[in-house]
Design a protein around this motif. Structure first.
Motif, PDB file in Angstrom:
ATOM      1  N   MET A 199       0.718  -1.127  -0.149  1.00 47.18           N
ATOM      2  CA  MET A 199       0.006   0.191  -0.064  1.00 47.18           C
ATOM      3  C   MET A 199       0.806   1.266  -0.086  1.00 47.18           C
ATOM      4  N   ILE A 200       0.393   2.317  -0.832  1.00 46.41           N
ATOM      5  CA  ILE A 200       1.167   3.699  -0.791  1.00 46.41           C
ATOM      6  C   ILE A 200       0.025   4.522  -0.387  1.00 46.41           C
ATOM      7  N   ILE A 201       0.440   5.860   0.094  1.00 41.76           N
ATOM      8  CA  ILE A 201      -0.463   6.872   0.248  1.00 41.76           C
ATOM      9  C   ILE A 201       0.362   8.215  -0.641  1.00 41.76           C
ATOM     10  N   ALA A 202      -0.523   8.733  -1.425  1.00 40.57           N
ATOM     11  CA  ALA A 202       0.027   9.669  -2.320  1.00 40.57           C
ATOM     12  C   ALA A 202      -0.506  10.843  -1.861  1.00 40.57           C
ATOM     13  N   LEU A 203       0.307  11.896  -1.572  1.00 46.35           N
ATOM     14  CA  LEU A 203       0.001  13.199  -1.115  1.00 46.35           C
ATOM     15  C   LEU A 203       0.185  14.354  -2.101  1.00 46.35           C
ATOM     16  N   ILE A 204      -1.017  15.178  -2.540  1.00 45.21           N
ATOM     17  CA  ILE A 204      -0.708  16.235  -3.422  1.00 45.21           C
ATOM     18  C   ILE A 204      -1.062  17.784  -2.671  1.00 45.21           C
ATOM     19  N   ASN A 205      -0.254  18.447  -2.487  1.00 44.08           N
ATOM     20  CA  ASN A 205      -0.655  19.539  -1.906  1.00 44.08           C
ATOM     21  C   ASN A 205      -0.936  20.903  -3.129  1.00 44.08           C
ATOM     22  N   TRP A 206      -2.023  21.177  -3.140  1.00 43.78           N
ATOM     23  CA  TRP A 206      -2.578  22.222  -4.228  1.00 43.78           C
ATOM     24  C   TRP A 206      -2.637  23.495  -3.337  1.00 43.78           C
ATOM     25  N   ARG A 207      -1.939  24.698  -3.996  1.00 46.82           N
ATOM     26  CA  ARG A 207      -2.039  26.017  -3.604  1.00 46.82           C
ATOM     27  C   ARG A 207      -2.968  26.838  -4.418  1.00 46.82           C
ATOM     28  N   VAL A 208      -4.099  27.048  -4.070  1.00 47.55           N
ATOM     29  CA  VAL A 208      -5.251  27.633  -4.974  1.00 47.55           C
ATOM     30  C   VAL A 208      -5.291  29.239  -4.613  1.00 47.55           C
ATOM     31  N   LYS A 209      -5.218  29.813  -5.958  1.00 47.04           N
ATOM     32  CA  LYS A 209      -5.507  31.353  -5.607  1.00 47.04           C
ATOM     33  C   LYS A 209      -6.767  31.904  -4.601  1.00 47.04           C
ATOM     34  N   ILE A 210      -6.702  32.764  -3.850  1.00 52.16           N
ATOM     35  CA  ILE A 210      -7.739  33.177  -3.257  1.00 52.16           C
ATOM     36  C   ILE A 210      -8.985  33.751  -4.008  1.00 52.16           C
ATOM     37  N   GLY A 211     -10.024  33.245  -3.889  1.00 51.61           N
ATOM     38  CA  GLY A 211     -11.183  33.496  -5.021  1.00 51.61           C
ATOM     39  C   GLY A 211     -11.217  32.635  -5.764  1.00 51.61           C
ATOM     40  N   SER A 212     -10.393  31.639  -6.022  1.00 53.14           N
ATOM     41  CA  SER A 212     -10.678  30.564  -7.070  1.00 53.14           C
ATOM     42  C   SER A 212     -10.909  29.181  -6.546  1.00 53.14           C
ATOM     43  N   GLU A 213     -11.217  29.061  -5.081  1.00 56.00           N
ATOM     44  CA  GLU A 213     -11.429  27.759  -4.326  1.00 56.00           C
ATOM     45  C   GLU A 213     -12.608  27.171  -5.118  1.00 56.00           C
ATOM     46  N   LYS A 214     -13.591  27.820  -5.646  1.00 56.78           N
ATOM     47  CA  LYS A 214     -14.714  27.093  -6.208  1.00 56.78           C
ATOM     48  C   LYS A 214     -14.391  26.509  -7.490  1.00 56.78           C
ATOM     49  N   ASP A 215     -13.519  27.335  -8.431  1.00 50.67           N
ATOM     50  CA  ASP A 215     -12.930  26.577  -9.612  1.00 50.67           C
ATOM     51  C   ASP A 215     -12.410  25.429  -9.284  1.00 50.67           C
ATOM     52  N   PHE A 216     -11.473  25.393  -8.348  1.00 49.18           N
ATOM     53  CA  PHE A 216     -10.734  24.250  -8.179  1.00 49.18           C
ATOM     54  C   PHE A 216     -11.448  23.124  -7.445  1.00 49.18           C
ATOM     55  N   LEU A 217     -12.397  23.164  -6.742  1.00 48.25           N
ATOM     56  CA  LEU A 217     -13.297  22.319  -6.038  1.00 48.25           C
ATOM     57  C   LEU A 217     -14.063  21.559  -7.057  1.00 48.25           C
ATOM     58  N   ASN A 218     -14.500  22.442  -7.831  1.00 45.88           N
ATOM     59  CA  ASN A 218     -15.348  21.974  -9.051  1.00 45.88           C
ATOM     60  C   ASN A 218     -14.648  21.248 -10.022  1.00 45.88           C
ATOM     61  N   LYS A 219     -13.590  21.701 -10.122  1.00 49.68           N
ATOM     62  CA  LYS A 219     -12.564  20.635 -11.120  1.00 49.68           C
ATOM     63  C   LYS A 219     -12.267  19.412 -10.361  1.00 49.68           C
ATOM     64  N   TRP A 220     -11.871  19.430  -9.224  1.00 51.50           N
ATOM     65  CA  TRP A 220     -11.645  18.316  -8.427  1.00 51.50           C
ATOM     66  C   TRP A 220     -12.780  17.223  -8.375  1.00 51.50           C
ATOM     67  N   LYS A 221     -13.817  17.680  -8.103  1.00 47.63           N
ATOM     68  CA  LYS A 221     -14.990  17.027  -7.767  1.00 47.63           C
ATOM     69  C   LYS A 221     -15.649  16.288  -9.190  1.00 47.63           C
ATOM     70  N   ASN A 222     -15.474  17.103 -10.218  1.00 46.35           N
ATOM     71  CA  ASN A 222     -16.217  16.579 -11.507  1.00 46.35           C
ATOM     72  C   ASN A 222     -15.263  16.218 -12.501  1.00 46.35           C
ATOM     73  N   GLU A 223     -13.900  16.684 -12.601  1.00 43.90           N
ATOM     74  CA  GLU A 223     -13.197  16.400 -13.765  1.00 43.90           C
ATOM     75  C   GLU A 223     -11.932  15.484 -13.390  1.00 43.90           C
ATOM     76  N   LEU A 224     -11.547  15.396 -12.258  1.00 42.55           N
ATOM     77  CA  LEU A 224     -10.428  14.614 -11.903  1.00 42.55           C
ATOM     78  C   LEU A 224     -10.779  13.397 -11.423  1.00 42.55           C
ATOM     79  N   SER A 225     -11.695  12.714 -12.032  1.00 44.44           N
ATOM     80  CA  SER A 225     -12.460  11.495 -11.565  1.00 44.44           C
ATOM     81  C   SER A 225     -11.352  10.248 -11.607  1.00 44.44           C
ATOM     82  N   LEU A 226     -11.599   9.336 -10.742  1.00 44.67           N
ATOM     83  CA  LEU A 226     -10.863   8.222 -10.723  1.00 44.67           C
ATOM     84  C   LEU A 226     -11.569   7.062 -10.860  1.00 44.67           C
ATOM     85  N   ASP A 227     -12.791   7.061 -11.312  1.00 41.04           N
ATOM     86  CA  ASP A 227     -13.859   6.183 -11.554  1.00 41.04           C
ATOM     87  C   ASP A 227     -13.124   4.900 -12.286  1.00 41.04           C
ATOM     88  N   GLY A 228     -13.246   3.761 -11.440  1.00 46.22           N
ATOM     89  CA  GLY A 228     -12.848   2.341 -12.193  1.00 46.22           C
ATOM     90  C   GLY A 228     -11.298   2.268 -11.875  1.00 46.22           C
TER      91      GLY A 228
END
Length: 136
Positions: free
Chosen positions: A1-30
């Motif tokens: 087993m491994i644990i992968a950490l990714i530290n995202w540094r998101v511009k103030i005011g762009s959090e919604k854009d980031f969260l939307n991309k993470w939730k909807n476009e960075l899918s690991l389905d399957g």
């Protein structure tokens, strides 16, 4: 087993854009070998006096390459059965070095792979389903 950490540094005011991309476009389905993936906002020492580790820049961060000095930090924690599974699912999206790839990024993201030495299993269990609004 491994644990992968990714530290995202998101511009103030762009959090919604980031969260939307993470939730909807960075899918690991399957994705074979994915145990679970958790995105968390990093809290600073104002959250609790016991916090001693903040996600601050280090000597490898070239501030000249940054899009913004102010940012909100998020850490993606992915648990995988093996490094091979992780690399097959995510590796081709990772570039060598540090560079900004998304408009919402204030600074290049940072990555680490952790190899557990020992573990404990608690009485409580991980969530049994994907969060509402997140693509699998």
């Amino acid at each position: 087993m491994i644990i992968a950490l990714i530290n995202w540094r998101v511009k103030i005011g762009s959090e919604k854009d980031f969260l939307n991309k993470w939730k909807n476009e960075l899918s690991l389905d399957g994705a074979a070998g994915l145990i679970g993936e958790f995105l968390s906002k990093v809290e600073d020492s104002d959250f609790h006096e016991g916090i001693t580790w903040e996600m601050e820049p280090d000597e490898k961060d070239n501030r000249n390459d940054w899009a913004a000095a102010d940012y909100t930090s998020y850490v993606n924690v992915g648990m995988w059965t093996s490094v091979d599974s992780f690399m097959r699912a995510v590796g081709n999206y990772m570039v060598a070095g540090r560079s900004i790839k998304e408009a919402f990024e204030a600074a290049p993201r940072r990555r680490a792979i952790l190899t557990p030495e020992h573990w404990r299993i608690g009485h409580d269990r991980l969530p049994g389903e994907t969060s509402d609004g997140v693509s699998p």
